[in-house]
Design a protein around this motif. Structure first.
Motif, PDB file in Angstrom:
ATOM      1  N   LEU A 185       0.822  -1.217   0.000  1.00 53.85           N
ATOM      2  CA  LEU A 185       0.000   0.000   0.000  1.00 53.85           C
ATOM      3  C   LEU A 185       0.853   1.263   0.000  1.00 53.85           C
ATOM      4  O   LEU A 185       0.448   2.290  -0.545  1.00 53.85           O
ATOM      5  N   GLY A 186       2.019   1.204   0.619  1.00 51.07           N
ATOM      6  CA  GLY A 186       2.879   2.374   0.683  1.00 51.07           C
ATOM      7  C   GLY A 186       3.899   2.225   1.789  1.00 51.07           C
ATOM      8  O   GLY A 186       3.869   1.267   2.572  1.00 51.07           O
ATOM      9  N   ARG A 187       4.816   3.164   1.830  1.00 45.25           N
ATOM     10  CA  ARG A 187       5.868   3.113   2.850  1.00 45.25           C
ATOM     11  C   ARG A 187       5.492   3.934   4.078  1.00 45.25           C
ATOM     12  O   ARG A 187       4.768   4.922   3.984  1.00 45.25           O
ATOM     13  N   TYR A 188       5.996   3.461   5.204  1.00 46.06           N
ATOM     14  CA  TYR A 188       5.842   4.174   6.470  1.00 46.06           C
ATOM     15  C   TYR A 188       7.131   4.974   6.703  1.00 46.06           C
ATOM     16  O   TYR A 188       8.217   4.478   6.407  1.00 46.06           O
ATOM     17  N   PRO A 189       7.110   6.199   7.178  1.00 49.37           N
ATOM     18  CA  PRO A 189       5.965   6.941   7.735  1.00 49.37           C
ATOM     19  C   PRO A 189       5.211   7.799   6.727  1.00 49.37           C
ATOM     20  O   PRO A 189       4.327   8.564   7.116  1.00 49.37           O
ATOM     21  N   ASP A 190       5.589   7.712   5.419  1.00 49.52           N
ATOM     22  CA  ASP A 190       4.847   8.507   4.419  1.00 49.52           C
ATOM     23  C   ASP A 190       3.351   8.170   4.487  1.00 49.52           C
ATOM     24  O   ASP A 190       2.497   9.052   4.336  1.00 49.52           O
ATOM     25  N   LEU A 191       3.063   6.877   4.659  1.00 46.96           N
ATOM     26  CA  LEU A 191       1.684   6.427   4.837  1.00 46.96           C
ATOM     27  C   LEU A 191       1.529   6.030   6.300  1.00 46.96           C
ATOM     28  O   LEU A 191       2.040   4.991   6.748  1.00 46.96           O
ATOM     29  N   GLY A 192       0.885   6.882   7.073  1.00 45.68           N
ATOM     30  CA  GLY A 192       0.730   6.642   8.504  1.00 45.68           C
ATOM     31  C   GLY A 192      -0.261   5.530   8.808  1.00 45.68           C
ATOM     32  O   GLY A 192      -0.911   4.983   7.911  1.00 45.68           O
ATOM     33  N   LEU A 193      -0.408   5.216  10.102  1.00 42.93           N
ATOM     34  CA  LEU A 193      -1.263   4.110  10.529  1.00 42.93           C
ATOM     35  C   LEU A 193      -2.717   4.319  10.120  1.00 42.93           C
ATOM     36  O   LEU A 193      -3.353   3.446   9.526  1.00 42.93           O
ATOM     37  N   SER A 194      -3.275   5.493  10.440  1.00 38.99           N
ATOM     38  CA  SER A 194      -4.697   5.732  10.132  1.00 38.99           C
ATOM     39  C   SER A 194      -4.940   5.755   8.627  1.00 38.99           C
ATOM     40  O   SER A 194      -5.952   5.222   8.141  1.00 38.99           O
ATOM     41  N   ALA A 195      -3.992   6.333   7.874  1.00 39.69           N
ATOM     42  CA  ALA A 195      -4.140   6.377   6.414  1.00 39.69           C
ATOM     43  C   ALA A 195      -4.029   4.979   5.824  1.00 39.69           C
ATOM     44  O   ALA A 195      -4.737   4.636   4.860  1.00 39.69           O
ATOM     45  N   ALA A 196      -3.151   4.144   6.405  1.00 40.91           N
ATOM     46  CA  ALA A 196      -2.995   2.772   5.918  1.00 40.91           C
ATOM     47  C   ALA A 196      -4.265   1.968   6.170  1.00 40.91           C
ATOM     48  O   ALA A 196      -4.694   1.180   5.324  1.00 40.91           O
ATOM     49  N   ARG A 197      -4.879   2.154   7.348  1.00 38.62           N
ATOM     50  CA  ARG A 197      -6.128   1.449   7.638  1.00 38.62           C
ATOM     51  C   ARG A 197      -7.247   1.875   6.684  1.00 38.62           C
ATOM     52  O   ARG A 197      -8.039   1.057   6.219  1.00 38.62           O
ATOM     53  N   LYS A 198      -7.298   3.185   6.393  1.00 38.83           N
ATOM     54  CA  LYS A 198      -8.333   3.686   5.466  1.00 38.83           C
ATOM     55  C   LYS A 198      -8.130   3.133   4.065  1.00 38.83           C
ATOM     56  O   LYS A 198      -9.085   2.686   3.411  1.00 38.83           O
ATOM     57  N   LEU A 199      -6.884   3.137   3.599  1.00 36.14           N
ATOM     58  CA  LEU A 199      -6.593   2.629   2.254  1.00 36.14           C
ATOM     59  C   LEU A 199      -6.858   1.129   2.179  1.00 36.14           C
ATOM     60  O   LEU A 199      -7.398   0.630   1.177  1.00 36.14           O
ATOM     61  N   ALA A 200      -6.509   0.401   3.233  1.00 38.57           N
ATOM     62  CA  ALA A 200      -6.756  -1.042   3.259  1.00 38.57           C
ATOM     63  C   ALA A 200      -8.251  -1.329   3.188  1.00 38.57           C
ATOM     64  O   ALA A 200      -8.695  -2.258   2.498  1.00 38.57           O
ATOM     65  N   ALA A 201      -9.048  -0.506   3.882  1.00 35.09           N
ATOM     66  CA  ALA A 201     -10.504  -0.687   3.849  1.00 35.09           C
ATOM     67  C   ALA A 201     -11.047  -0.469   2.434  1.00 35.09           C
ATOM     68  O   ALA A 201     -11.938  -1.201   1.967  1.00 35.09           O
ATOM     69  N   GLU A 202     -10.504   0.522   1.723  1.00 37.57           N
ATOM     70  CA  GLU A 202     -10.945   0.789   0.349  1.00 37.57           C
ATOM     71  C   GLU A 202     -10.607  -0.382  -0.559  1.00 37.57           C
ATOM     72  O   GLU A 202     -11.410  -0.770  -1.432  1.00 37.57           O
ATOM     73  N   LYS A 203      -9.418  -0.973  -0.361  1.00 33.13           N
ATOM     74  CA  LYS A 203      -9.019  -2.105  -1.195  1.00 33.13           C
ATOM     75  C   LYS A 203      -9.876  -3.342  -0.891  1.00 33.13           C
ATOM     76  O   LYS A 203     -10.194  -4.122  -1.787  1.00 33.13           O
ATOM     77  N   ARG A 204     -10.275  -3.508   0.386  1.00 31.44           N
ATOM     78  CA  ARG A 204     -11.139  -4.634   0.724  1.00 31.44           C
ATOM     79  C   ARG A 204     -12.501  -4.492   0.047  1.00 31.44           C
ATOM     80  O   ARG A 204     -13.105  -5.476  -0.377  1.00 31.44           O
ATOM     81  N   VAL A 205     -12.977  -3.250  -0.060  1.00 26.63           N
ATOM     82  CA  VAL A 205     -14.246  -3.011  -0.760  1.00 26.63           C
ATOM     83  C   VAL A 205     -14.118  -3.414  -2.222  1.00 26.63           C
ATOM     84  O   VAL A 205     -15.031  -4.014  -2.799  1.00 26.63           O
ATOM     85  N   GLU A 206     -12.973  -3.093  -2.841  1.00 31.80           N
ATOM     86  CA  GLU A 206     -12.747  -3.495  -4.231  1.00 31.80           C
ATOM     87  C   GLU A 206     -12.809  -5.008  -4.370  1.00 31.80           C
ATOM     88  O   GLU A 206     -13.390  -5.530  -5.325  1.00 31.80           O
ATOM     89  N   VAL A 207     -12.202  -5.713  -3.422  1.00 34.74           N
ATOM     90  CA  VAL A 207     -12.222  -7.178  -3.462  1.00 34.74           C
ATOM     91  C   VAL A 207     -13.650  -7.689  -3.338  1.00 34.74           C
ATOM     92  O   VAL A 207     -14.073  -8.600  -4.065  1.00 34.74           O
ATOM     93  N   GLN A 208     -14.427  -7.085  -2.432  1.00 37.84           N
ATOM     94  CA  GLN A 208     -15.816  -7.483  -2.262  1.00 37.84           C
ATOM     95  C   GLN A 208     -16.629  -7.251  -3.526  1.00 37.84           C
ATOM     96  O   GLN A 208     -17.590  -7.978  -3.815  1.00 37.84           O
ATOM     97  N   GLN A 209     -16.239  -6.256  -4.316  1.00 39.21           N
ATOM     98  CA  GLN A 209     -16.939  -5.943  -5.574  1.00 39.21           C
ATOM     99  C   GLN A 209     -16.430  -6.775  -6.739  1.00 39.21           C
ATOM    100  O   GLN A 209     -16.865  -6.588  -7.879  1.00 39.21           O
ATOM    101  N   GLY A 210     -15.509  -7.665  -6.467  1.00 36.36           N
ATOM    102  CA  GLY A 210     -15.025  -8.571  -7.504  1.00 36.36           C
ATOM    103  C   GLY A 210     -13.782  -8.115  -8.220  1.00 36.36           C
ATOM    104  O   GLY A 210     -13.318  -8.786  -9.154  1.00 36.36           O
ATOM    105  N   ARG A 211     -13.216  -6.962  -7.813  1.00 39.59           N
ATOM    106  CA  ARG A 211     -12.009  -6.472  -8.476  1.00 39.59           C
ATOM    107  C   ARG A 211     -10.774  -6.947  -7.725  1.00 39.59           C
ATOM    108  O   ARG A 211     -10.809  -7.203  -6.522  1.00 39.59           O
TER     109      ARG A 211
END
Length: 412
Positions: A59-85
């Motif tokens: 998803l990205g490197r730390y600390p450029d991508l912080g903990l809260s931002a990483a959790r948000k991005l991971a949630a978006e990617k999980r939604v993509e998986v749920q939608q079949g992508r």
């Protein structure tokens, strides 16, 4: 899909892992993992299942991508998986996609597309490609947005026609990028010049020089070469490009015929030459006997650029006309070489030449069904029309009233 456990990681732990520097892989739950390599690179990895296979993406490197931002991005990617992508597939595609600069794209376009177009198009497009490269050459093609296209047109500060060419070139350039799948959407599509510069100004109307103005032109105080060139241009109705690129090998004075090779602006054509035009071309041949061109370049530097022999530049005759009008102030309206074609067309119609014959004298195609089925070149009719026109010009030169009987087309 497993439910993510909350608060497995926190910022204090992450900073501690980085400070210690030992390789770690710590889960934050639901596939999100913080990793630290032996080289000290910290990054976020998301593991997921798609199509029955376990996959992962960075998803990205730390600390450029912080903990809260990483959790948000991971949630978006999980939604993509749920939608079949498959997010991993999108990442792989992005890596394989060419990341070209606009300058690299322009070079590729020149080699593969522009080099196949006509000389005049190459000049016009090449001029504007330089403007594009100068303004946005270092940009990544994938980063160019419609707003960048608008800014480039605005900053160029060109007239309406040249701005339109610039926009046309940008549309062609990024269409080339879309064709190579460097981008999915052409950023220039939808950009309208009227929204940037307003509606197109009314086109300049072509002039029809009067008989009195033709007398002034035919007796103009120009150099011999310029005067003869303008006379040939006026009497034959050829395009300016057809005259300045004309080669001596295509002019057959003994047959009173000039062969115009096929070009982007018209098909090949044999032009019957009136006696006066044969005389003018003969005079030009004496002046320019050491060149392969009817009107060779006059500057030594231009000839040197073209292996010792070149035709005059595309603007030479226009500049000669402008110089004459500006410095001698003759009683004639300012005109362009192209106005001489409209002058010939208009006077031919007054002299009784049919519209079809006058159009063919200008090397225009007949329109509609007639243009498709009528393949006759009307050489004799065109010869009669051009001889009548040349006779009219000689009368204008002498300042005589026109007394020759109007043209009568022979029966088919």
């Amino acid at each position: 899909m497993a439910k993510r456990q909350s608060n497995l990681l926190n910022d204090l732990l992450l900073k501690q892992y980085v400070r210690v520097g030992a390789p770690v892989a710590k889960s934050d739950g639901a596939g999100l993992t913080f990793t630290l390599s032996s080289a000290g690179t910290a990054a976020w990895i998301l593991r997921f299942s798609h199509g029955g296979r376990q996959q992962e993406i960075t998803l990205g490197r730390y600390p450029d991508l912080g903990l809260s931002a990483a959790r948000k991005l991971a949630a978006e990617k999980r939604v993509e998986v749920q939608q079949g992508r498959n997010p991993a597939l999108a990442v792989r595609r992005a890596k394989t996609r060419k990341d070209w600069t606009v300058r690299q794209l322009a070079e590729d376009y020149k080699n593969l597309v522009l080099s196949k177009l006509s000389d005049s198009t190459q000049r016009g497009y090449g001029r504007n490609l330089k403007r594009i490269e100068s303004g946005m050459g270092a940009m990544s093609v994938t980063d160019v947005e419609p707003s960048d296209i608008v800014v480039r047109v605005e900053k160029a500060q060109l007239g309406w026609v040249e701005s339109n060419t610039l926009l046309t070139v940008m549309k062609a350039l990024f269409r080339h990028a879309a064709g190579k799948k460097i981008i999915n959407v052409n950023p220039a599509i939808g950009v309208e010049l009227s929204a940037i510069l307003g509606e197109r100004p009314e086109k300049r109307k072509r002039l029809m020089l009067t008989a009195e103005e033709l007398h002034v032109l035919m007796t103009a105080k120009m150099s011999t070469e310029n005067r003869l060139a303008v006379g040939v241009l006026l009497a034959t109705g050829v395009r300016i490009s057809e005259l300045f690129t004309a080669r001596r090998e295509h002019v057959f004075l003994d047959e009173a015929r000039w062969h115009i090779p096929k070009s982007k602006t018209g098909p090949e054509m044999d032009i019957p030459l009136a006696p006066a035009v044969v005389e003018w071309l003969g005079e030009l041949a004496k002046v320019t006997s050491d060149s392969a061109y009817v009107i060779p370049a006059r500057l030594r530097t231009r000839n040197e650029r073209f292996d010792g022999d070149a035709h005059i530049s595309k603007d030479a005759i226009r500049e000669a006309i402008d110089f004459w009008i500006t410095n001698h102030e003759p009683k004639i309206r300012r005109f362009t070489p192209h106005d001489l074609r409209s002058t010939m067309k208009s006077h031919m119609r007054k002299l009784g030449v049919s519209s079809d014959i006058s159009e063919m004298c200008l090397n225009h195609k007949l329109v509609g069904v007639e243009g498709i089925y009528d393949q006759h070149n009307y050489y004799d009719e065109r010869r009669a029309a051009l001889e009548l026109w040349a006779c009219f010009l000689l009368n204008c030169e002498a300042g005589h009233e026109w007394t020759v009987r109007p043209f009568r087309q022979s029966a088919a």
